[in-house]
Design a protein around this motif. Sequence first.
Motif, short mmCIF file in Angstrom:
data_model
loop_
_atom_site.label_atom_id
_atom_site.label_comp_id
_atom_site.label_asym_id
_atom_site.label_seq_id
_atom_site.Cartn_x
_atom_site.Cartn_y
_atom_site.Cartn_z
N GLN A 38 3.91 35.92 -19.75
CA GLN A 38 4.76 34.89 -20.34
C GLN A 38 5.80 34.40 -19.33
O GLN A 38 6.05 33.20 -19.22
CB GLN A 38 5.45 35.44 -21.58
CG GLN A 38 6.36 34.46 -22.26
CD GLN A 38 6.97 35.03 -23.51
OE1 GLN A 38 6.46 35.98 -24.08
NE2 GLN A 38 8.07 34.45 -23.94
N TYR A 39 6.39 35.30 -18.58
CA TYR A 39 7.43 34.91 -17.64
C TYR A 39 6.91 34.39 -16.32
O TYR A 39 7.67 33.85 -15.52
CB TYR A 39 8.44 36.06 -17.43
CG TYR A 39 9.39 36.16 -18.58
CD1 TYR A 39 10.54 35.36 -18.63
CD2 TYR A 39 9.13 36.99 -19.66
CE1 TYR A 39 11.40 35.42 -19.69
CE2 TYR A 39 10.00 37.06 -20.73
CZ TYR A 39 11.13 36.27 -20.75
OH TYR A 39 11.99 36.33 -21.82
N GLN A 40 5.62 34.53 -16.06
CA GLN A 40 5.04 33.98 -14.85
C GLN A 40 4.62 32.52 -15.03
O GLN A 40 4.37 31.83 -14.05
CB GLN A 40 3.83 34.81 -14.41
CG GLN A 40 4.24 36.17 -13.88
CD GLN A 40 3.06 37.04 -13.58
OE1 GLN A 40 1.91 36.69 -13.82
NE2 GLN A 40 3.32 38.23 -13.04
N ARG A 41 4.55 32.06 -16.27
CA ARG A 41 4.21 30.67 -16.53
C ARG A 41 5.30 29.76 -16.01
O ARG A 41 6.48 30.05 -16.09
CB ARG A 41 4.03 30.42 -18.02
CG ARG A 41 2.82 31.04 -18.60
CD ARG A 41 2.63 30.57 -20.03
NE ARG A 41 1.97 31.63 -20.77
CZ ARG A 41 2.35 32.08 -21.96
NH1 ARG A 41 3.39 31.57 -22.56
NH2 ARG A 41 1.69 33.05 -22.54
N GLU A 42 4.88 28.61 -15.52
CA GLU A 42 5.88 27.63 -15.06
C GLU A 42 6.47 26.92 -16.26
O GLU A 42 5.80 26.68 -17.26
CB GLU A 42 5.20 26.61 -14.12
CG GLU A 42 4.83 27.23 -12.80
CD GLU A 42 4.32 26.18 -11.84
OE1 GLU A 42 4.78 25.03 -11.89
OE2 GLU A 42 3.46 26.53 -11.01
N GLN A 43 7.71 26.55 -16.13
CA GLN A 43 8.42 25.86 -17.22
C GLN A 43 7.99 24.42 -17.30
O GLN A 43 7.82 23.72 -16.39
CB GLN A 43 9.92 25.94 -17.00
CG GLN A 43 10.43 27.34 -17.10
CD GLN A 43 10.83 27.72 -18.53
OE1 GLN A 43 11.03 26.86 -19.37
NE2 GLN A 43 10.93 29.00 -18.78
#
Length: 147
Positions: free
Chosen positions: A142-147
Amino acid sequence: SIIVYREALYLRCRLYQKQGQETEDFRTLAIHRIRKISLRSDTFKEEMTHDHEPHFGFPYHDPIKVRVAFWGGAAAYIEERTWSDDQKITRQRDGRITLAFTATSRLEVIAWVLGFGGEAELLSPKDLREELIGKVGEIGVQYQREQ
């Protein structure tokens, strides 16, 4: 009875049949989720019970034995509190501690351990540790996804 747990209020109540006959079924209701309540003229016998659960978490599951290692500030925090009537804290030479205790909610154990971030490690039971590892993997993705 009303229970305060993790900054929320819960109502612990016994279920009754239509004629006011009590059952052996209990429910724990999150007060903030109650949408409607109505007063009735029915009466009931108040039970004198203690509000102390002997194990960690709400009693949703069968009791399980849990072991968690802590270090840093988390270790001091853990040592200052009682988490389960049967808890045992073991100090390690490197400053870490191991907390062994009984829990009745797998979900709460996982959330609790994750709340200590990098200062806690769930050691056992093995299946719960594997479940936590899966959650950590999901969080990482989840936190590796780009915003």
